[in-house]
Design a protein around this motif. Structure first.
Motif, PDB file in Angstrom:
ATOM      1  N   GLN A 144       0.834  -1.206   0.000  1.00 54.62           N
ATOM      2  CA  GLN A 144       0.000   0.000   0.000  1.00 54.62           C
ATOM      3  C   GLN A 144       0.866   1.251   0.000  1.00 54.62           C
ATOM      4  OE1 GLN A 144      -3.226   2.377   2.824  1.00 54.62           O
ATOM      5  NE2 GLN A 144      -3.200   0.148   2.953  1.00 54.62           N
ATOM      6  N   GLY A 145       2.018   1.175   0.653  1.00 54.49           N
ATOM      7  CA  GLY A 145       2.926   2.321   0.639  1.00 54.49           C
ATOM      8  C   GLY A 145       3.356   2.693  -0.766  1.00 54.49           C
ATOM      9  N   GLY A 146       3.507   1.696  -1.657  1.00 52.01           N
ATOM     10  CA  GLY A 146       3.830   1.978  -3.047  1.00 52.01           C
ATOM     11  C   GLY A 146       2.691   2.662  -3.773  1.00 52.01           C
ATOM     12  N   ALA A 147       1.456   2.291  -3.432  1.00 56.38           N
ATOM     13  CA  ALA A 147       0.296   2.976  -4.016  1.00 56.38           C
ATOM     14  C   ALA A 147       0.259   4.434  -3.558  1.00 56.38           C
ATOM     15  CB  ALA A 147      -0.989   2.258  -3.613  1.00 56.38           C
ATOM     16  N   ARG A 169       8.997  -5.865  -8.415  1.00 55.50           N
ATOM     17  CA  ARG A 169       7.825  -6.715  -8.201  1.00 55.50           C
ATOM     18  C   ARG A 169       8.177  -8.171  -8.492  1.00 55.50           C
ATOM     19  NH1 ARG A 169       4.890  -3.495 -12.902  1.00 55.50           N
ATOM     20  NH2 ARG A 169       5.870  -4.410 -14.720  1.00 55.50           N
ATOM     21  N   HIS A 170       7.392  -9.074  -7.899  1.00 51.35           N
ATOM     22  CA  HIS A 170       7.563 -10.505  -8.092  1.00 51.35           C
ATOM     23  C   HIS A 170       6.441 -11.025  -8.989  1.00 51.35           C
ATOM     24  CE1 HIS A 170       9.767 -10.538  -3.961  1.00 51.35           C
ATOM     25  NE2 HIS A 170      10.598 -10.269  -4.955  1.00 51.35           N
ATOM     26  N   THR A 171       6.804 -11.834  -9.970  1.00 48.36           N
ATOM     27  CA  THR A 171       5.798 -12.327 -10.907  1.00 48.36           C
ATOM     28  C   THR A 171       4.887 -13.372 -10.275  1.00 48.36           C
ATOM     29  OG1 THR A 171       7.408 -13.941 -11.751  1.00 48.36           O
ATOM     30  CG2 THR A 171       7.227 -11.842 -12.926  1.00 48.36           C
ATOM     31  N   ASP A 172       5.263 -13.896  -9.098  1.00 52.64           N
ATOM     32  CA  ASP A 172       4.388 -14.838  -8.392  1.00 52.64           C
ATOM     33  C   ASP A 172       3.712 -14.187  -7.185  1.00 52.64           C
ATOM     34  OD1 ASP A 172       6.912 -14.594  -7.237  1.00 52.64           O
ATOM     35  OD2 ASP A 172       6.955 -16.638  -6.466  1.00 52.64           O
ATOM     36  N   ASP A 173       3.641 -12.871  -7.198  1.00 53.94           N
ATOM     37  CA  ASP A 173       2.993 -12.108  -6.120  1.00 53.94           C
ATOM     38  C   ASP A 173       1.660 -11.560  -6.637  1.00 53.94           C
ATOM     39  OD1 ASP A 173       2.221 -10.441  -4.058  1.00 53.94           O
ATOM     40  OD2 ASP A 173       3.989  -9.144  -4.145  1.00 53.94           O
ATOM     41  N   LEU A 174       0.588 -11.896  -5.946  1.00 49.94           N
ATOM     42  CA  LEU A 174      -0.745 -11.476  -6.382  1.00 49.94           C
ATOM     43  C   LEU A 174      -0.910  -9.959  -6.337  1.00 49.94           C
ATOM     44  CD1 LEU A 174      -3.688 -12.095  -7.165  1.00 49.94           C
ATOM     45  CD2 LEU A 174      -4.189 -12.355  -4.725  1.00 49.94           C
ATOM     46  N   VAL A 175      -0.278  -9.290  -5.372  1.00 46.14           N
ATOM     47  CA  VAL A 175      -0.534  -7.862  -5.169  1.00 46.14           C
ATOM     48  C   VAL A 175      -0.101  -7.017  -6.375  1.00 46.14           C
ATOM     49  CG1 VAL A 175      -0.051  -5.848  -3.719  1.00 46.14           C
ATOM     50  CG2 VAL A 175      -0.512  -8.074  -2.665  1.00 46.14           C
ATOM     51  N   PRO A 176       1.145  -7.112  -6.867  1.00 48.24           N
ATOM     52  CA  PRO A 176       1.492  -6.311  -8.047  1.00 48.24           C
ATOM     53  C   PRO A 176       0.795  -6.782  -9.325  1.00 48.24           C
ATOM     54  CG  PRO A 176       3.342  -7.681  -7.388  1.00 48.24           C
ATOM     55  CD  PRO A 176       2.335  -7.765  -6.300  1.00 48.24           C
ATOM     56  N   ALA A 177       0.227  -7.996  -9.305  1.00 42.55           N
ATOM     57  CA  ALA A 177      -0.562  -8.436 -10.459  1.00 42.55           C
ATOM     58  C   ALA A 177      -1.808  -7.567 -10.632  1.00 42.55           C
ATOM     59  CB  ALA A 177      -0.969  -9.900 -10.292  1.00 42.55           C
ATOM     60  N   PHE A 214       7.978  -1.326  -3.998  1.00 45.23           N
ATOM     61  CA  PHE A 214       8.191  -2.766  -3.816  1.00 45.23           C
ATOM     62  C   PHE A 214       6.823  -3.429  -3.654  1.00 45.23           C
ATOM     63  CE2 PHE A 214      11.897  -0.558  -2.122  1.00 45.23           C
ATOM     64  CZ  PHE A 214      12.970  -1.254  -2.674  1.00 45.23           C
ATOM     65  N   GLY A 215       6.446  -4.284  -4.594  1.00 47.97           N
ATOM     66  CA  GLY A 215       5.197  -5.029  -4.470  1.00 47.97           C
ATOM     67  C   GLY A 215       3.969  -4.156  -4.408  1.00 47.97           C
ATOM     68  N   SER A 216       3.943  -3.078  -5.158  1.00 46.05           N
ATOM     69  CA  SER A 216       2.809  -2.155  -5.113  1.00 46.05           C
ATOM     70  C   SER A 216       1.655  -2.673  -5.970  1.00 46.05           C
ATOM     71  CB  SER A 216       3.234  -0.772  -5.625  1.00 46.05           C
ATOM     72  OG  SER A 216       2.108   0.070  -5.769  1.00 46.05           O
ATOM     73  N   PRO A 217       0.403  -2.498  -5.508  1.00 50.11           N
ATOM     74  CA  PRO A 217      -0.755  -2.861  -6.334  1.00 50.11           C
ATOM     75  C   PRO A 217      -1.071  -1.803  -7.382  1.00 50.11           C
ATOM     76  CG  PRO A 217      -1.507  -1.977  -4.251  1.00 50.11           C
ATOM     77  CD  PRO A 217       0.001  -2.050  -4.161  1.00 50.11           C
ATOM     78  N   GLN A 229      -1.800  -4.489 -10.819  1.00 50.65           N
ATOM     79  CA  GLN A 229      -1.410  -3.257 -11.527  1.00 50.65           C
ATOM     80  C   GLN A 229      -1.927  -3.207 -12.965  1.00 50.65           C
ATOM     81  OE1 GLN A 229       2.861  -3.056 -11.495  1.00 50.65           O
ATOM     82  NE2 GLN A 229       3.002  -2.473  -9.366  1.00 50.65           N
ATOM     83  N   SER A 230      -2.871  -4.033 -13.320  1.00 55.04           N
ATOM     84  CA  SER A 230      -3.298  -4.147 -14.721  1.00 55.04           C
ATOM     85  C   SER A 230      -2.129  -4.562 -15.592  1.00 55.04           C
ATOM     86  CB  SER A 230      -3.877  -2.817 -15.241  1.00 55.04           C
ATOM     87  OG  SER A 230      -5.019  -2.460 -14.511  1.00 55.04           O
ATOM     88  N   GLY A 231      -1.178  -5.294 -14.995  1.00 54.46           N
ATOM     89  CA  GLY A 231      -0.013  -5.737 -15.746  1.00 54.46           C
ATOM     90  C   GLY A 231       1.086  -4.704 -15.807  1.00 54.46           C
ATOM     91  N   GLY A 232       0.861  -3.525 -15.230  1.00 53.75           N
ATOM     92  CA  GLY A 232       1.853  -2.466 -15.314  1.00 53.75           C
ATOM     93  C   GLY A 232       1.720  -1.686 -16.605  1.00 53.75           C
ATOM     94  N   HIS A 233       2.547  -0.681 -16.755  1.00 56.97           N
ATOM     95  CA  HIS A 233       2.530   0.115 -17.979  1.00 56.97           C
ATOM     96  C   HIS A 233       3.230  -0.656 -19.092  1.00 56.97           C
ATOM     97  CE1 HIS A 233       0.883   3.936 -16.551  1.00 56.97           C
ATOM     98  NE2 HIS A 233       1.493   3.673 -15.420  1.00 56.97           N
ATOM     99  N   PRO A 234       2.567  -0.884 -20.214  1.00 56.39           N
ATOM    100  CA  PRO A 234       3.238  -1.584 -21.298  1.00 56.39           C
ATOM    101  C   PRO A 234       4.363  -0.760 -21.921  1.00 56.39           C
ATOM    102  CG  PRO A 234       1.078  -0.814 -22.010  1.00 56.39           C
ATOM    103  CD  PRO A 234       1.174  -0.560 -20.533  1.00 56.39           C
TER     104      PRO A 234
END
Length: 433
Positions: free
Chosen positions: A302-305, A342-350, A324-327, A352-357
């Motif tokens: 949440q701090g990353g958000a 971010r970790h690809t096996d972490d639900l929280v950053p997932a 770090f691990g921001s949603p 992010q809508s996949g992040g910015h392309p």
């Protein structure tokens, strides 16, 4: 701790340097031309040798073999150059389309310019446009592959119920991406008044300025206080600030005294302000930060958000946003260095809508990813891949990677804090009774 799966990229999920692709294509075409020159020179030499009885037969045999080899090399170099140019055309369109989507609802002049550039790029190469459309369509379906693989492995004991959970999770993440959630933008809540919070100073001390990603992760509060502020005074009297923001403290709370709760998570994820965000702004002001002051913002979960919202919508001049691990992920613009871990096996950053392309942040911005816990299992329910300690390990791996982009980040972090000790203040924040 291994760095086998560590992936460091330039600022975005899709980060292809199309100019480098075209440069490589030019080099290959140059090699093709040189092969043609060599072929011509050898043919001339072979004709001269064929004019003499003693060298006529071996020259003819050797000429045939070498000519065939040079023809093959020329054709291969030309074909590879063409594929590289085609790939550059595809990724040019992908990046333009990604930038257009990110600019939606913003400055009309920007969107009009992007529309014209997209039309011109598609008109130049309809084939590249079709391949770009395929990439843009499949990317939302494939970007969470590692997470879904691990969920599937953990759900095997549940049989059909586990399979249904995997399918539902994949559809939910795809739907969130389609809705565009998980990206920090200027507050969609309009002119709603700031939420009231109580900020209490807990401790004041001195510390040396950080110089690595692991040092930043280590300074994020683990328990007790939720916010840490470091104040640097540079030669000439300039003041700079670093703020370190904790993650969710009350995952089941909605509106209690703890502002770092699920209520704030929902508000931040929906693109609005929150009590936890107002807490960080208030803590910075209490430490002496004024509108326009330079801030290095570091946040976990949440701090990353929160720091992402601070970078796009806050009163301070955020020159660096390290999450770090921001949603939530932000594109804070060309004046802010964006470091996304971010970790690809972490639900929280997932989330992010996949992040910015496309690339996000200033030149030198990076995305650091790895699989934190490769073997799938029921223990993944505990979200071990999301722990701050796991992210600290990833930061340390990045620091030790010898990647020149990470070295550049180190230099910027060290230059921001300067050589003098920082005044460190930690804060405990609460909603009022």
């Amino acid at each position: 701790m291994s760095d086998d799966s560590l992936d460091i990229r330039d600022g975005g999920v899709i980060a292809v340097d199309t100019e480098q692709l075209r440069l490589a294509a030019s080099v290959l075409l140059g090699l093709s031309t040189e092969c043609d020159v060599l072929r011509s020179m050898f043919e001339t030499a072979a004709r001269e040798l064929a004019a003499h009885d003693a060298t006529a037969w071996p020259a003819a045999a050797f000429a045939a073999d070498l000519t065939q080899l040079l023809d093959a090399l020329t054709a291969e170099a030309s074909a590879l150059a063409g594929r590289l140019r085609d790939a550059a055309d595809v990724y040019d369109i992908v990046e333009l389309e990604a930038a257009r989507r990110a600019a939606e609802g913003g400055d009309r002049r920007v969107t009009d310019l992007l529309d014209r550039r997209i039309f011109a790029a598609r008109d130049r190469s309809p084939t590249a446009a079709s391949r770009a459309d395929l990439l843009l369509t499949t990317w939302p379906l494939l970007r969470h592959g590692e997470l879904q693989r691990q969920i599937g492995g953990a759900a095997v004991p549940l049989g059909l119920l586990g399979g249904a959970a995997v399918a539902a999770g994949g559809l939910a993440l795809t739907a969130l991406g389609a809705l565009g959630l998980g990206r920090a933008t200027p507050d969609r809540g309009g002119s709603a008044p700031p939420q009231v919070v109580e900020v209490t100073r807990s401790a004041v001390r001195e510390a040396a300025a950080p110089g690595t990603l692991a040092a930043l992760a280590e300074r994020i509060p683990r328990e007790g206080d939720q916010v840490r502020v470091e104040r640097y005074t540079l030669a000439g009297g300039e003041r700079r600030f670093a703020v370190y923001v904790a993650g969710t403290r009350s995952p089941l709370g909605f509106g209690g005294r703890e502002p770092f709760d699920m209520s704030s998570n929902v508000q931040l994820y929906a693109g609005r302000s929150s009590a936890s965000y107002e807490s960080v702004v208030s803590a910075l002001r209490a430490a002496g930060a004024r509108p326009g002051d330079a801030v290095l913002a570091v946040g976990y979960s949440q701090g990353g958000a929160i720091t992402s919202r601070l970078a796009v919508d806050g009163p301070f001049r955020v020159v660096g946003n390290v999450t770090f691990g921001s949603p939530v992920q932000a594109d804070p613009g060309e004046a802010t260095l964006q470091v996304t871990v971010r970790h690809t096996d972490d639900l929280v950053p997932a989330l992010q809508s996949g992040g910015h392309p496309d690339r996000a942040g200033a030149a030198g911005s990076i995305v650091v990813e790895r699989v934190a816990d490769p073997p799938p299992g029921i223990a993944d329910v505990a979200l071990g891949a999301h722990s701050i300690d796991a992210y600290g390990d990833t930061a340390a791996l990045a620091d030790a990677s010898d990647d020149p982009r990470v070295d550049d980040v180190h230099e910027r972090i060290a230059a921001f804090g300067g050589d003098e000790p920082a005044e460190v203040t930690t804060y405990r924040v609460r909603r009022p009774d």
